[in-house]
Design a protein around this motif. Structure first.
Motif, PDB file in Angstrom:
ATOM      1  N   ALA A 179       1.003  -1.275  -0.083  1.00  0.00           N
ATOM      2  CA  ALA A 179       0.162   0.186   0.204  1.00  0.00           C
ATOM      3  C   ALA A 179       0.905   1.179   0.109  1.00  0.00           C
ATOM      4  O   ALA A 179       0.739   2.617  -0.514  1.00  0.00           O
ATOM      5  N   ALA A 180       1.693   0.981   0.988  1.00  0.00           N
ATOM      6  CA  ALA A 180       2.854   2.198   0.841  1.00  0.00           C
ATOM      7  C   ALA A 180       2.930   2.943  -0.131  1.00  0.00           C
ATOM      8  O   ALA A 180       3.475   3.354  -0.908  1.00  0.00           O
ATOM      9  N   GLN A 181       4.180   1.778  -0.673  1.00  0.00           N
ATOM     10  CA  GLN A 181       4.358   2.028  -2.052  1.00  0.00           C
ATOM     11  C   GLN A 181       3.660   1.977  -3.173  1.00  0.00           C
ATOM     12  O   GLN A 181       4.065   3.196  -4.218  1.00  0.00           O
ATOM     13  N   GLY A 182       2.133   1.632  -3.475  1.00  0.00           N
ATOM     14  CA  GLY A 182       1.361   2.730  -4.666  1.00  0.00           C
ATOM     15  C   GLY A 182       1.071   4.135  -4.370  1.00  0.00           C
ATOM     16  O   GLY A 182       0.932   4.743  -5.029  1.00  0.00           O
ATOM     17  N   LEU A 183       1.411   4.447  -2.564  1.00  0.00           N
ATOM     18  CA  LEU A 183       0.870   5.423  -2.233  1.00  0.00           C
ATOM     19  C   LEU A 183       2.379   6.536  -2.484  1.00  0.00           C
ATOM     20  O   LEU A 183       1.595   7.604  -3.628  1.00  0.00           O
ATOM     21  N   LEU A 184       2.736   6.085  -2.995  1.00  0.00           N
ATOM     22  CA  LEU A 184       4.461   6.770  -3.025  1.00  0.00           C
ATOM     23  C   LEU A 184       4.970   7.146  -4.736  1.00  0.00           C
ATOM     24  O   LEU A 184       4.881   8.020  -5.148  1.00  0.00           O
ATOM     25  N   ALA A 241       3.600  10.627  -9.221  1.00  0.00           N
ATOM     26  CA  ALA A 241       2.481  10.692 -10.595  1.00  0.00           C
ATOM     27  C   ALA A 241       2.424  11.957 -10.172  1.00  0.00           C
ATOM     28  O   ALA A 241       1.757  12.687 -11.630  1.00  0.00           O
ATOM     29  N   LEU A 242       1.558  12.667  -9.406  1.00  0.00           N
ATOM     30  CA  LEU A 242       1.119  13.192  -9.301  1.00  0.00           C
ATOM     31  C   LEU A 242       1.772  14.552  -8.884  1.00  0.00           C
ATOM     32  O   LEU A 242       1.402  15.954  -9.032  1.00  0.00           O
ATOM     33  N   GLY A 243       3.132  14.810  -9.206  1.00  0.00           N
ATOM     34  CA  GLY A 243       4.289  15.872  -9.149  1.00  0.00           C
ATOM     35  C   GLY A 243       4.954  16.367  -7.970  1.00  0.00           C
ATOM     36  O   GLY A 243       5.101  17.227  -7.388  1.00  0.00           O
ATOM     37  N   LEU A 244       4.083  14.885  -6.847  1.00  0.00           N
ATOM     38  CA  LEU A 244       4.580  15.638  -5.450  1.00  0.00           C
ATOM     39  C   LEU A 244       5.850  14.828  -4.725  1.00  0.00           C
ATOM     40  O   LEU A 244       6.196  13.654  -5.511  1.00  0.00           O
ATOM     41  N   GLY A 245       5.897  15.284  -3.640  1.00  0.00           N
ATOM     42  CA  GLY A 245       7.347  14.327  -2.944  1.00  0.00           C
ATOM     43  C   GLY A 245       6.666  13.354  -1.472  1.00  0.00           C
ATOM     44  O   GLY A 245       5.813  14.363  -1.084  1.00  0.00           O
ATOM     45  N   ALA A 246       7.252  12.733  -1.979  1.00  0.00           N
ATOM     46  CA  ALA A 246       7.154  11.670  -0.338  1.00  0.00           C
ATOM     47  C   ALA A 246       8.058  10.640  -0.472  1.00  0.00           C
ATOM     48  O   ALA A 246       9.107  10.457  -0.884  1.00  0.00           O
ATOM     49  N   GLY A 247       8.064  10.275   0.852  1.00  0.00           N
ATOM     50  CA  GLY A 247       9.095   9.503   1.326  1.00  0.00           C
ATOM     51  C   GLY A 247       8.852   8.822   2.312  1.00  0.00           C
ATOM     52  O   GLY A 247       7.280   8.748   3.084  1.00  0.00           O
ATOM     53  N   THR A 248       9.399   8.277   3.795  1.00  0.00           N
ATOM     54  CA  THR A 248       9.310   7.518   4.564  1.00  0.00           C
ATOM     55  C   THR A 248       9.735   8.362   5.810  1.00  0.00           C
ATOM     56  O   THR A 248      10.520   8.929   5.873  1.00  0.00           O
ATOM     57  N   ALA A 249       9.233   8.921   6.932  1.00  0.00           N
ATOM     58  CA  ALA A 249       9.882   9.424   7.896  1.00  0.00           C
ATOM     59  C   ALA A 249      10.254   8.152   8.816  1.00  0.00           C
ATOM     60  O   ALA A 249       9.858   7.494   9.194  1.00  0.00           O
ATOM     61  N   LEU A 278       5.025   6.202   8.464  1.00  0.00           N
ATOM     62  CA  LEU A 278       5.101   7.131   8.171  1.00  0.00           C
ATOM     63  C   LEU A 278       5.300   7.682   6.776  1.00  0.00           C
ATOM     64  O   LEU A 278       6.598   7.870   6.321  1.00  0.00           O
ATOM     65  N   LEU A 279       4.271   8.170   5.950  1.00  0.00           N
ATOM     66  CA  LEU A 279       4.568   8.645   4.840  1.00  0.00           C
ATOM     67  C   LEU A 279       4.033  10.210   4.648  1.00  0.00           C
ATOM     68  O   LEU A 279       3.020  10.565   4.359  1.00  0.00           O
ATOM     69  N   PRO A 280       5.330  10.917   4.847  1.00  0.00           N
ATOM     70  CA  PRO A 280       4.753  12.605   4.671  1.00  0.00           C
ATOM     71  C   PRO A 280       4.531  13.068   2.948  1.00  0.00           C
ATOM     72  O   PRO A 280       5.778  11.728   2.464  1.00  0.00           O
ATOM     73  N   VAL A 281       3.550  13.591   2.195  1.00  0.00           N
ATOM     74  CA  VAL A 281       3.816  13.748   1.218  1.00  0.00           C
ATOM     75  C   VAL A 281       3.258  14.820   0.969  1.00  0.00           C
ATOM     76  O   VAL A 281       2.671  16.210   1.421  1.00  0.00           O
ATOM     77  N   GLY A 282       4.250  16.066  -0.197  1.00  0.00           N
ATOM     78  CA  GLY A 282       3.607  17.013  -0.469  1.00  0.00           C
ATOM     79  C   GLY A 282       4.189  18.150  -1.640  1.00  0.00           C
ATOM     80  O   GLY A 282       4.788  17.169  -2.511  1.00  0.00           O
ATOM     81  N   HIS A 283       4.453  19.155  -1.442  1.00  0.00           N
ATOM     82  CA  HIS A 283       4.704  20.168  -2.638  1.00  0.00           C
ATOM     83  C   HIS A 283       6.499  19.857  -2.129  1.00  0.00           C
ATOM     84  O   HIS A 283       7.280  20.577  -1.420  1.00  0.00           O
ATOM     85  N   VAL A 284       7.454  19.807  -3.090  1.00  0.00           N
ATOM     86  CA  VAL A 284       8.046  19.755  -2.828  1.00  0.00           C
ATOM     87  C   VAL A 284       8.795  21.252  -3.292  1.00  0.00           C
ATOM     88  O   VAL A 284       8.409  21.805  -4.618  1.00  0.00           O
ATOM     89  N   LYS A 285      10.183  22.325  -2.825  1.00  0.00           N
ATOM     90  CA  LYS A 285      10.469  23.161  -2.795  1.00  0.00           C
ATOM     91  C   LYS A 285      11.531  23.024  -3.724  1.00  0.00           C
ATOM     92  O   LYS A 285      12.152  22.585  -3.925  1.00  0.00           O
ATOM     93  N   PRO A 286      11.190  24.074  -4.646  1.00  0.00           N
ATOM     94  CA  PRO A 286      12.105  24.129  -5.900  1.00  0.00           C
ATOM     95  C   PRO A 286      12.845  24.660  -5.899  1.00  0.00           C
ATOM     96  O   PRO A 286      13.777  25.181  -4.628  1.00  0.00           O
TER      97      PRO A 286
END
Length: 75
Positions: free
Chosen positions: A26-31, A36-44, A67-75
């Motif tokens: 499930a985590a792999q699918g979320l990542l 694919a949506l252009g978001l950054g994600a990883g494990t905490a 925990l998998l934080p997901v968000g916009h990557v800072k340019p």
């Protein structure tokens, strides 16, 4: 928060192992979807997962797997 309850699968180590296996899938699918949506994600890392479960008031037997934080990557 990825969480699971091994007792819903069975008992003992096989149920716990399968819970972690399914949580990993499930985590792999979320990542992948985040990417694919252009978001950054990883494990905490270094997080007290039992404290997270208490704060979220998860049902008895439910364990936080990761925990998998997901968000916009800072340019």
């Amino acid at each position: 928060v990825m969480a699971g309850d091994p007792s819903r699968i069975g008992e003992g180590a096989p149920a716990l192992n399968l819970t972690y296996y399914e949580g990993g899938a499930a985590a792999q699918g979320l990542l992948l979807q985040a990417s694919a949506l252009g978001l950054g994600a990883g494990t905490a890392a270094g997080v007290d997962l039992e404290a997270v479960a208490r704060i979220l008031k998860l049902p008895k037997g439910t364990q936080v797997l990761t925990l998998l934080p997901v968000g916009h990557v800072k340019p």
